[in-house]
Design a protein around this motif. Structure first.
Motif, PDB file in Angstrom:
ATOM      1  N   GLU A  24       0.828  -1.205   0.000  1.00  0.00           N
ATOM      2  CA  GLU A  24       0.000   0.000   0.000  1.00  0.00           C
ATOM      3  C   GLU A  24       0.866   1.261   0.000  1.00  0.00           C
ATOM      4  O   GLU A  24       0.556   2.243  -0.689  1.00  0.00           O
ATOM      5  N   ALA A  25       1.948   1.243   0.773  1.00  0.00           N
ATOM      6  CA  ALA A  25       2.856   2.387   0.783  1.00  0.00           C
ATOM      7  C   ALA A  25       3.483   2.584  -0.592  1.00  0.00           C
ATOM      8  O   ALA A  25       3.634   3.718  -1.057  1.00  0.00           O
ATOM      9  N   ARG A  27       2.139   1.813  -3.481  1.00  0.00           N
ATOM     10  CA  ARG A  27       1.106   2.379  -4.355  1.00  0.00           C
ATOM     11  C   ARG A  27       1.003   3.892  -4.155  1.00  0.00           C
ATOM     12  O   ARG A  27       0.981   4.667  -5.123  1.00  0.00           O
ATOM     13  N   GLN A  28       0.972   4.316  -2.903  1.00  0.00           N
ATOM     14  CA  GLN A  28       0.817   5.738  -2.617  1.00  0.00           C
ATOM     15  C   GLN A  28       2.077   6.529  -2.991  1.00  0.00           C
ATOM     16  O   GLN A  28       1.987   7.649  -3.512  1.00  0.00           O
ATOM     17  N   LEU A  29       3.243   5.961  -2.737  1.00  0.00           N
ATOM     18  CA  LEU A  29       4.488   6.647  -3.079  1.00  0.00           C
ATOM     19  C   LEU A  29       4.618   6.862  -4.581  1.00  0.00           C
ATOM     20  O   LEU A  29       5.125   7.892  -5.040  1.00  0.00           O
ATOM     21  N   GLU A  30       4.157   5.892  -5.364  1.00  0.00           N
ATOM     22  CA  GLU A  30       4.219   6.030  -6.819  1.00  0.00           C
ATOM     23  C   GLU A  30       3.325   7.174  -7.304  1.00  0.00           C
ATOM     24  O   GLU A  30       3.686   7.929  -8.209  1.00  0.00           O
ATOM     25  N   ILE A  31       2.165   7.331  -6.671  1.00  0.00           N
ATOM     26  CA  ILE A  31       1.279   8.448  -7.013  1.00  0.00           C
ATOM     27  C   ILE A  31       1.913   9.770  -6.585  1.00  0.00           C
ATOM     28  O   ILE A  31       1.929  10.754  -7.339  1.00  0.00           O
ATOM     29  N   CYS A  32       2.455   9.802  -5.360  1.00  0.00           N
ATOM     30  CA  CYS A  32       3.101  11.020  -4.860  1.00  0.00           C
ATOM     31  C   CYS A  32       4.302  11.392  -5.726  1.00  0.00           C
ATOM     32  O   CYS A  32       4.566  12.580  -5.966  1.00  0.00           O
ATOM     33  N   ASN A  33       5.025  10.398  -6.185  1.00  0.00           N
ATOM     34  CA  ASN A  33       6.213  10.657  -6.992  1.00  0.00           C
ATOM     35  C   ASN A  33       5.841  11.248  -8.353  1.00  0.00           C
ATOM     36  O   ASN A  33       6.618  11.998  -8.951  1.00  0.00           O
ATOM     37  N   ALA A  34       4.651  10.912  -8.836  1.00  0.00           N
ATOM     38  CA  ALA A  34       4.181  11.482 -10.103  1.00  0.00           C
ATOM     39  C   ALA A  34       3.659  12.901  -9.901  1.00  0.00           C
ATOM     40  O   ALA A  34       3.809  13.765 -10.768  1.00  0.00           O
ATOM     41  N   ALA A  91       0.179   5.341   5.830  1.00  0.00           N
ATOM     42  CA  ALA A  91       0.841   4.257   5.104  1.00  0.00           C
ATOM     43  C   ALA A  91       2.281   4.082   5.577  1.00  0.00           C
ATOM     44  O   ALA A  91       2.745   2.955   5.807  1.00  0.00           O
ATOM     45  N   LEU A  92       2.997   5.186   5.737  1.00  0.00           N
ATOM     46  CA  LEU A  92       4.390   5.108   6.184  1.00  0.00           C
ATOM     47  C   LEU A  92       4.474   4.718   7.657  1.00  0.00           C
ATOM     48  O   LEU A  92       5.413   4.024   8.069  1.00  0.00           O
ATOM     49  N   ALA A  93       3.511   5.166   8.458  1.00  0.00           N
ATOM     50  CA  ALA A  93       3.503   4.784   9.873  1.00  0.00           C
ATOM     51  C   ALA A  93       3.319   3.282  10.036  1.00  0.00           C
ATOM     52  O   ALA A  93       3.963   2.654  10.889  1.00  0.00           O
ATOM     53  N   GLU A  94       2.447   2.688   9.216  1.00  0.00           N
ATOM     54  CA  GLU A  94       2.227   1.245   9.283  1.00  0.00           C
ATOM     55  C   GLU A  94       3.502   0.487   8.919  1.00  0.00           C
ATOM     56  O   GLU A  94       3.870  -0.495   9.578  1.00  0.00           O
ATOM     57  N   VAL A  95       4.196   0.942   7.878  1.00  0.00           N
ATOM     58  CA  VAL A  95       5.448   0.287   7.481  1.00  0.00           C
ATOM     59  C   VAL A  95       6.514   0.485   8.553  1.00  0.00           C
ATOM     60  O   VAL A  95       7.292  -0.426   8.857  1.00  0.00           O
ATOM     61  N   ARG A  96       6.543   1.674   9.132  1.00  0.00           N
ATOM     62  CA  ARG A  96       7.537   1.991  10.155  1.00  0.00           C
ATOM     63  C   ARG A  96       7.395   1.064  11.363  1.00  0.00           C
ATOM     64  O   ARG A  96       8.380   0.471  11.825  1.00  0.00           O
ATOM     65  N   VAL A  97       6.177   0.926  11.859  1.00  0.00           N
ATOM     66  CA  VAL A  97       5.939   0.046  13.001  1.00  0.00           C
ATOM     67  C   VAL A  97       6.269  -1.393  12.634  1.00  0.00           C
ATOM     68  O   VAL A  97       6.886  -2.126  13.408  1.00  0.00           O
ATOM     69  N   GLU A  98       5.886  -1.784  11.440  1.00  0.00           N
ATOM     70  CA  GLU A  98       6.159  -3.144  10.976  1.00  0.00           C
ATOM     71  C   GLU A  98       7.659  -3.410  10.888  1.00  0.00           C
ATOM     72  O   GLU A  98       8.132  -4.514  11.192  1.00  0.00           O
TER      73      GLU A  98
END
Length: 370
Positions: A24-25, A27-34, A91-98
């Motif tokens: 999910e992160a 997916r969102q990063l790719e949109i933000c990067n565009a 999205a980044l918080a979930e990855v960070r905790v993980e």
């Protein structure tokens, strides 16, 4: 850095698996990067623009570089109800905790602490029980000050193990993190830049002179940044107080209690004040902020950790004012219990983010240098 993964990164990726949070992160990063509308915000966005695609290690690095100031969310035109449903802070918080859970051994314990704040309270009670049991079993006969309650030998034995064992676990976790994000040989310039960024808490400014809007959309403030700085410098001063007391005891044969102008007191009193006031401010800010812009499942554990940290500072200050009174015994055991709980649970609570975030800043300094 190339998006191609090294053999070591691939090995860790196979070990950890590519989770739903990472997908999910990505997916969102790719949109933000565009889009790149938020390119002037924190260090995450300049680092993000260096990649055309995102390997798992790069997503983990960006997640730990994020300070969750939330400015990008409130500035984004693609949040819900837009079909892209961008919520990059969450999205980044979930990855960070993980990432903390995956890199710290054993991962099941880390998962338990991150998802269940009650465990922190249980850890405190357990630590208090241990201190009480040992203290009553080995009562000092001629102790002075705090040592009349719990002997120096008992305190030194307990906290030596409670310091070095968690430190070893964190060090091993950082090594795994460093391999996963493709870290290179660390140079002095990288460390210097990382420590400067950490000392200033630059990434909590939200990329704007008026601060970030962590609390709500239209409220820009430096409050969270200042509260974090108070806690950080308060903790460092308290650590310096303990270190100076250890040096005086073992290096110069000067035993506690120490006078008001001694190094332990000159470091400890302002450290306790900063730690307590900063902790109270963080608790207030956290209750007002939107849980959905962080890792909601870890909210309780994060709050319990901040409360425990604040309790350690407050009880340390209380000891200073109650020395020589009957209140010393219950306050001392509460203080030592809270500190012991912090140390024992350090690898498995949000406190570990201090080390991972510093590592992320070092890696970011390397990336910018290259």
């Amino acid at each position: 850095m190339s998006t191609d993964e090294t053999f070591e990164e691939t090995d860790l990726r196979v070990l950890m698996g590519s989770s739903d949070a990472t997908a999910e992160a990505r997916r969102q990063l790719e949109i933000c990067n565009a889009c790149r509308y938020c390119e002037g915000y924190c260090s995450v966005f300049p680092a993000m623009t260096l990649h055309r695609a995102f390997a798992d290690g790069e997503i983990t690095q960006l997640a730990n570089l994020c300070h969750n100031c939330r400015g990008c969310f409130y500035a984004c035109q693609y949040t819900e109800p837009h079909e892209f449903k961008i919520n990059l802070p969450q999205a980044l918080a979930e990855v960070r905790v993980e990432s903390w859970e995956n890199f710290i051994f054993p991962s099941r314990v880390a998962h338990l602490f991150q998802k269940n704040g009650v465990v922190l309270a249980a850890a405190l009670l357990t630590a208090l029980s241990i201190i009480f049991a040992v203290a009553y079993a080995i009562r000092p006969e001629g102790g002075v000050g705090f040592y009349a309650v719990i002997s120096h030998a008992v305190m030194a034995s307990i906290f030596t193990g409670a310091t070095f064992l968690p430190a070893g676990i964190v060090a091993a976790g950082l090594w795994r993190y460093w391999r996963h994000v493709g870290g290179e040989r660390v140079r002095l310039a990288d460390l210097r830049q990382a420590f400067v960024d950490a000392a200033k808490l630059k990434n909590l400014s939200g990329g704007a002179a008026d601060g970030c809007n962590y609390e709500q959309e239209d409220r820009f403030t430096q409050a969270r940044r200042y509260a974090h700085q108070a806690v950080m410098y308060g903790f460092l001063l308290c650590f310096a107080s303990t270190a100076s007391g250890t040096l005086l005891h073992y290096g110069f044969g000067l035993e506690a209690p120490y006078g008001p102008l001694s190094l332990p007191k000159l470091f400890g009193v302002p450290g306790g004040i900063l730690l307590t006031l900063g902790g109270i401010a963080l608790i207030a800010l956290k209750t007002r902020a939107d849980k959905a812009l962080g890792a909601p499942a870890a909210w309780g554990a994060e709050m319990a950790f901040v409360v425990l940290l604040t309790l350690a500072g407050a009880t340390g200050l209380a000891l200073y004012w109650t020395t020589g009174t009957p209140l010393v015994r219950p306050i001392l055991t509460t203080h030592l219990g809270s500190v012991l709980a912090l140390f024992l649970t350090l690898p498995y609570t949000k406190m570990v983010h201090i080390f991972f975030r510093l590592a992320a800043l070092v890696r970011d300094a390397q990336t910018r240098r290259n």
